[in-house]
Design a protein around this motif. Structure first.
Motif: not given
Length: 328
Positions: A59-82
């Motif tokens: 469905r999302s491939i065919k729809m022109k509008h997908v009501p989802i915003v991707g929030l991409m944030l940098h997270l290093s391995e050290d930060e992820a573990s802590n």
């Protein structure tokens, strides 16, 4: 043996219509086809009776509008573990509530390298799973992701100051800050002032004031070019990555260091005269700008300004912390 998955054709056969009509009704596009109100109710009732599950990928491939915003944030391995840093946690929380007000969902997409960031974004957009993206960038590694965003039709907003032109970004630095840095340098008798930055993993210096107010329009200088004036120049450092590189290369300036917040102050070398902490824009100002810009782009097709500096110049934006300085 598991039950057979219900398809559009199963519903169509029961209702005496084509799968195209069923798809249009279930996806809210029945106004574009010839379908009576009675038939529409029959299709919806049959889909419910058969426990039809929407294929979000198809469905999302065919729809022109997908009501989802991707929030991409940098997270290093050290930060992820802590655990999540205060920046990531605040950004995720504020963005989620902000976009939810517009009935837009937020998908959190952490990444540790630009390669991972680009691969995940291509996968999400290729499958039509997000309608837009807000992303921060890694200071020394973001050209590929920015060029991809600039060439794609996907609505986006970059949080930061990319070294790539023609990018929609929330750039929370102002000409007033540049002037303030030059003024402070002159007060200290420094001949020039520069911002230390990483470009393609190489240490570079960009002199103030920036050309047209933008860092990436100002030609960079190499460490060799500024070495002779190291003790008589003002150096601004944004974030820990650049500060750690300066230490690694034993290039520690004596005058003034600019950091992003007081949280980094413990990393400043002891022989530094002044620490200037830049608070050029609050997190909520950046969130509000990104939210409004992306919402207008998604819903109304209105693109934001490129190289955006949407924040008011004000002396209130600057906090100067004098440290390790002998009182006269």
């Amino acid at each position: 043996m598991p039950d057979k998955k219900v398809t559009l054709k199963d519903i169509a056969d029961r209702c005496g219509v084509t799968p195209t009509v069923v798809s249009a009704v279930l996806n809210g596009r029945s106004g574009r086809i010839s379908c009576s109100a009675e038939k529409r109710e029959l299709i919806l009732r049959t889909a419910k009776e058969l426990d039809y599950q929407v294929n979000i990928f198809a469905r999302s491939i065919k729809m022109k509008h997908v009501p989802i915003v991707g929030l991409m944030l940098h997270l290093s391995e050290d930060e992820a573990s802590n655990g999540l840093s205060s920046y990531v946690n605040n950004c995720l929380t504020n963005m989620t509530f902000a976009f939810n007000k517009h009935h837009l969902e937020v998908l959190f997409i952490p990444y540790s390298t630009e390669k991972e960031q680009l691969e995940r974004l291509k996968n999400l957009t290729g499958n039509g799973l997000i309608g837009g993206v807000v992303t921060n960038i890694i200071p020394e590694s973001h050209k590929k992701i920015c060029n991809y965003l600039a060439s794609s039709p996907l609505p986006y907003m970059v949080l930061g100051a990319p070294l790539v032109e023609n990018i929609y970004c929330a750039y929370p630095r102002t000409p007033t800050l540049d002037c303030k840095l030059v003024e402070l340098a002159r007060m200290r008798g420094c001949r020039k002032s520069c911002q230390a930055t990483l470009q393609d993993s190489k240490l570079m210096f960009r002199p103030y004031p920036f050309t047209n107010g933008y860092m990436w329009h100002t030609p960079p200088l190499t460490p060799e070019q500024v070495q002779a004036e190291k003790d008589n120049a003002f150096f601004a450092v944004m974030g820990t990555a650049v500060l750690n590189r300066l230490k690694k290369e034993a290039f520690v300036p004596r005058h003034f260091i600019l950091v992003e917040s007081f949280a980094f102050s413990h990393l400043i070398p002891e022989n530094t005269d002044v620490i200037l902490v830049s608070e050029t824009a609050s997190d909520m100002q950046i969130v509000t700008y990104a939210e409004n810009s992306l919402y207008k782009w998604l819903e109304q097709g209105i693109t934001p300004e490129k190289y955006a500096m949407p924040f008011q110049d004000s002396e209130k934006n600057f906090t100067i912390k004098l440290s390790q300085q002998k009182e006269k």
